[in-house]
Design a protein around this motif. Structure first.
Motif, PDB file in Angstrom:
ATOM      1  N   GLY A 176      10.140  43.788 -13.896  1.00 15.07           N
ATOM      2  CA  GLY A 176       9.019  43.889 -14.818  1.00 15.07           C
ATOM      3  C   GLY A 176       8.387  42.589 -15.250  1.00 15.07           C
ATOM      4  O   GLY A 176       7.605  42.574 -16.208  1.00 15.07           O
ATOM      5  N   ALA A 177       8.686  41.480 -14.551  1.00 13.33           N
ATOM      6  CA  ALA A 177       8.059  40.202 -14.902  1.00 13.33           C
ATOM      7  C   ALA A 177       6.544  40.306 -14.739  1.00 13.33           C
ATOM      8  O   ALA A 177       6.041  40.999 -13.858  1.00 13.33           O
ATOM      9  N   SER A 178       5.825  39.590 -15.586  1.00 12.70           N
ATOM     10  CA  SER A 178       4.367  39.652 -15.573  1.00 12.70           C
ATOM     11  C   SER A 178       3.785  38.925 -14.361  1.00 12.70           C
ATOM     12  O   SER A 178       4.445  38.080 -13.742  1.00 12.70           O
ATOM     13  N   GLU A 179       2.528  39.233 -14.066  1.00 13.45           N
ATOM     14  CA  GLU A 179       1.842  38.539 -12.972  1.00 13.45           C
ATOM     15  C   GLU A 179       1.761  37.041 -13.256  1.00 13.45           C
ATOM     16  O   GLU A 179       1.946  36.224 -12.353  1.00 13.45           O
ATOM     17  N   GLU A 180       1.522  36.685 -14.511  1.00 14.47           N
ATOM     18  CA  GLU A 180       1.452  35.273 -14.877  1.00 14.47           C
ATOM     19  C   GLU A 180       2.770  34.564 -14.587  1.00 14.47           C
ATOM     20  O   GLU A 180       2.796  33.440 -14.075  1.00 14.47           O
ATOM     21  N   THR A 181       3.881  35.226 -14.905  1.00 17.22           N
ATOM     22  CA  THR A 181       5.194  34.645 -14.639  1.00 17.22           C
ATOM     23  C   THR A 181       5.424  34.457 -13.152  1.00 17.22           C
ATOM     24  O   THR A 181       5.879  33.391 -12.700  1.00 17.22           O
ATOM     25  N   LEU A 182       5.099  35.469 -12.373  1.00 19.33           N
ATOM     26  CA  LEU A 182       5.348  35.419 -10.932  1.00 19.33           C
ATOM     27  C   LEU A 182       4.486  34.361 -10.248  1.00 19.33           C
ATOM     28  O   LEU A 182       4.974  33.614  -9.391  1.00 19.33           O
ATOM     29  N   THR A 183       3.213  34.295 -10.606  1.00 20.29           N
ATOM     30  CA  THR A 183       2.343  33.291  -9.993  1.00 20.29           C
ATOM     31  C   THR A 183       2.734  31.885 -10.453  1.00 20.29           C
ATOM     32  O   THR A 183       2.595  30.915  -9.702  1.00 20.29           O
ATOM     33  N   GLY A 184       3.248  31.787 -11.678  1.00 15.59           N
ATOM     34  CA  GLY A 184       3.734  30.495 -12.165  1.00 15.59           C
ATOM     35  C   GLY A 184       4.943  30.014 -11.388  1.00 15.59           C
ATOM     36  O   GLY A 184       5.062  28.820 -11.073  1.00 15.59           O
ATOM     37  N   ILE A 185       5.841  30.939 -11.050  1.00 22.47           N
ATOM     38  CA  ILE A 185       7.006  30.581 -10.242  1.00 22.47           C
ATOM     39  C   ILE A 185       6.562  30.090  -8.874  1.00 22.47           C
ATOM     40  O   ILE A 185       7.066  29.089  -8.352  1.00 22.47           O
ATOM     41  N   ALA A 186       5.597  30.792  -8.281  1.00 28.45           N
ATOM     42  CA  ALA A 186       5.088  30.396  -6.963  1.00 28.45           C
ATOM     43  C   ALA A 186       4.511  28.986  -7.003  1.00 28.45           C
ATOM     44  O   ALA A 186       4.799  28.153  -6.129  1.00 28.45           O
ATOM     45  N   ALA A 187       3.703  28.717  -8.010  1.00 23.02           N
ATOM     46  CA  ALA A 187       3.085  27.397  -8.124  1.00 23.02           C
ATOM     47  C   ALA A 187       4.132  26.314  -8.350  1.00 23.02           C
ATOM     48  O   ALA A 187       4.064  25.223  -7.768  1.00 23.02           O
ATOM     49  N   THR A 188       5.121  26.594  -9.168  1.00 29.45           N
ATOM     50  CA  THR A 188       6.173  25.617  -9.448  1.00 29.45           C
ATOM     51  C   THR A 188       7.007  25.331  -8.212  1.00 29.45           C
ATOM     52  O   THR A 188       7.369  24.179  -7.931  1.00 29.45           O
ATOM     53  N   ALA A 189       7.315  26.374  -7.452  1.00 30.62           N
ATOM     54  CA  ALA A 189       8.107  26.193  -6.233  1.00 30.62           C
ATOM     55  C   ALA A 189       7.410  25.259  -5.259  1.00 30.62           C
ATOM     56  O   ALA A 189       8.047  24.385  -4.645  1.00 30.62           O
ATOM     57  N   LEU A 190       6.108  25.414  -5.141  1.00 32.83           N
ATOM     58  CA  LEU A 190       5.353  24.529  -4.246  1.00 32.83           C
ATOM     59  C   LEU A 190       5.277  23.112  -4.817  1.00 32.83           C
ATOM     60  O   LEU A 190       5.359  22.132  -4.082  1.00 32.83           O
ATOM     61  N   ALA A 191       5.145  23.005  -6.126  1.00 33.65           N
ATOM     62  CA  ALA A 191       4.992  21.700  -6.763  1.00 33.65           C
ATOM     63  C   ALA A 191       6.244  20.846  -6.646  1.00 33.65           C
ATOM     64  O   ALA A 191       6.151  19.610  -6.610  1.00 33.65           O
ATOM     65  N   VAL A 192       7.412  21.478  -6.585  1.00 35.45           N
ATOM     66  CA  VAL A 192       8.649  20.695  -6.553  1.00 35.45           C
ATOM     67  C   VAL A 192       9.066  20.310  -5.129  1.00 35.45           C
ATOM     68  O   VAL A 192      10.032  19.567  -4.955  1.00 35.45           O
ATOM     69  N   LEU A 193       8.351  20.786  -4.122  1.00 37.02           N
ATOM     70  CA  LEU A 193       8.680  20.345  -2.773  1.00 37.02           C
ATOM     71  C   LEU A 193       8.425  18.844  -2.656  1.00 37.02           C
ATOM     72  O   LEU A 193       7.393  18.351  -3.130  1.00 37.02           O
ATOM     73  N   PRO A 194       9.342  18.108  -2.057  1.00 38.77           N
ATOM     74  CA  PRO A 194       9.194  16.630  -2.008  1.00 38.77           C
ATOM     75  C   PRO A 194       8.034  16.207  -1.124  1.00 38.77           C
ATOM     76  O   PRO A 194       7.993  16.518   0.065  1.00 38.77           O
ATOM     77  N   ARG A 195       7.104  15.514  -1.701  1.00 42.25           N
ATOM     78  CA  ARG A 195       5.954  15.018  -0.943  1.00 42.25           C
ATOM     79  C   ARG A 195       6.128  13.527  -0.684  1.00 42.25           C
ATOM     80  O   ARG A 195       6.836  12.829  -1.409  1.00 42.25           O
ATOM     81  N   PRO A 196       5.496  13.022   0.351  1.00 43.68           N
ATOM     82  CA  PRO A 196       5.552  11.567   0.602  1.00 43.68           C
ATOM     83  C   PRO A 196       4.992  10.805  -0.581  1.00 43.68           C
ATOM     84  O   PRO A 196       4.137  11.322  -1.313  1.00 43.68           O
ATOM     85  N   PRO A 197       5.450   9.591  -0.826  1.00 44.46           N
ATOM     86  CA  PRO A 197       5.016   8.834  -1.996  1.00 44.46           C
ATOM     87  C   PRO A 197       3.500   8.704  -2.119  1.00 44.46           C
ATOM     88  O   PRO A 197       2.972   8.675  -3.230  1.00 44.46           O
ATOM     89  N   THR A 198       2.800   8.664  -1.005  1.00 45.00           N
ATOM     90  CA  THR A 198       1.355   8.472  -1.066  1.00 45.00           C
ATOM     91  C   THR A 198       0.564   9.767  -0.953  1.00 45.00           C
ATOM     92  O   THR A 198      -0.652   9.758  -0.926  1.00 45.00           O
ATOM     93  N   ALA A 199       1.279  10.920  -0.848  1.00 39.87           N
ATOM     94  CA  ALA A 199       0.591  12.201  -0.657  1.00 39.87           C
ATOM     95  C   ALA A 199      -0.192  12.580  -1.896  1.00 39.87           C
ATOM     96  O   ALA A 199       0.245  12.359  -3.028  1.00 39.87           O
ATOM     97  N   ASP A 200      -1.344  13.135  -1.685  1.00 37.43           N
ATOM     98  CA  ASP A 200      -2.206  13.601  -2.782  1.00 37.43           C
ATOM     99  C   ASP A 200      -1.983  15.096  -2.952  1.00 37.43           C
ATOM    100  O   ASP A 200      -2.223  15.871  -2.048  1.00 37.43           O
ATOM    101  N   ARG A 201      -1.552  15.476  -4.136  1.00 40.77           N
ATOM    102  CA  ARG A 201      -1.291  16.885  -4.379  1.00 40.77           C
ATOM    103  C   ARG A 201      -2.550  17.642  -4.807  1.00 40.77           C
ATOM    104  O   ARG A 201      -2.505  18.807  -5.120  1.00 40.77           O
ATOM    105  N   GLY A 202      -3.650  17.027  -4.873  1.00 36.83           N
ATOM    106  CA  GLY A 202      -4.849  17.687  -5.358  1.00 36.83           C
ATOM    107  C   GLY A 202      -5.326  18.780  -4.448  1.00 36.83           C
ATOM    108  O   GLY A 202      -5.005  18.841  -3.299  1.00 36.83           O
TER     109      GLY A 202
END
Length: 202
Positions: A176-202
């Motif tokens: 029963g988690a909300s859509e906001e919670t689920l989409t937030g988890i998705a965004a966070t999971a992608l955000a924590v993937l290790p990017r190269p030091p010079t990579a632009d996350r924009g």
């Protein structure tokens, strides 16, 4: 000479899948499936075997479709690998949020109910999860080659992490988690993937 079957096997399997998916294995009777398909139980047993054999067929077909679907989403060239990964993670969150009936995933549902006592289900579930992990690992490796994820990171471990997050999204959605919670988890999971030091996350 055997007489040809006078029913659409695919349609019967789809109907059985819906019954097993909605009610679970234990609560679904062959009588229910016979009524839903309009076939006699004799025809069902003759074509598919007993309830366990019918579920194995349904489960195998479902797992195959899941792997095929994810493969289509994730396979492609290196340049678009990160976009494909992001789209896949967000698609799982969106689909889970849209599942207002909270049926969840038949792979997860069938595995939770039967894997402890049904070796066929346990093995098919393992094979499916391993195939999904491999698809994620291949896409993450493509992200690394394109400079979107740190090349020093272990793509196998990152794939397991993403897979665990996706399975968790589905479980939380069923709870029963909300859509906001689920989409937030998705965004966070992608955000924590290790990017190269010079990579632009924009």
């Amino acid at each position: 000479m055997a007489r040809p079957r006078k029913f659409d096997e695919r349609q019967v399997l789809d109907t059985a899948r819906e019954r097993f998916w909605s009610g679970g294995y234990a609560a679904t009777r062959m009588d229910d499936i016979a009524e839903a398909t309009g076939l006699g139980k004799g025809s069902l047993y003759g074509a598919f075997g007993g309830k366990q054999e019918l579920f194995h067929r349904v489960f195998d077909d479902y797992c195959g479709a899941v792997v095929d679907g994810v493969s289509k989403q994730l396979c492609g060239g290196d340049a678009d690998a990160y976009a494909r990964l992001s789209a896949h993670v967000h698609a799982v969150a969106a689909a889970t949020a849209a599942d207002t009936a909270r049926r969840g995933c038949l792979l997860a549902k069938g595995t939770a109910e039967l894997a402890e006592h049904d070796e066929t289900v346990a093995q098919r579930a393992h094979t499916t999860i391993e195939a999904l992990r491999a698809l994620l690992e291949d896409d993450i490796a493509a992200c690394q080659r394109n400079g979107d994820i740190d090349a020093d990171a272990d793509p196998g471990k990152l794939a397991v992490l993403v897979l665990a997050v996706l399975r968790g999204i589905e479980a939380l959605g069923k709870a029963g988690a909300s859509e906001e919670t689920l989409t937030g988890i998705a965004a966070t999971a992608l955000a924590v993937l290790p990017r190269p030091p010079t990579a632009d996350r924009g």
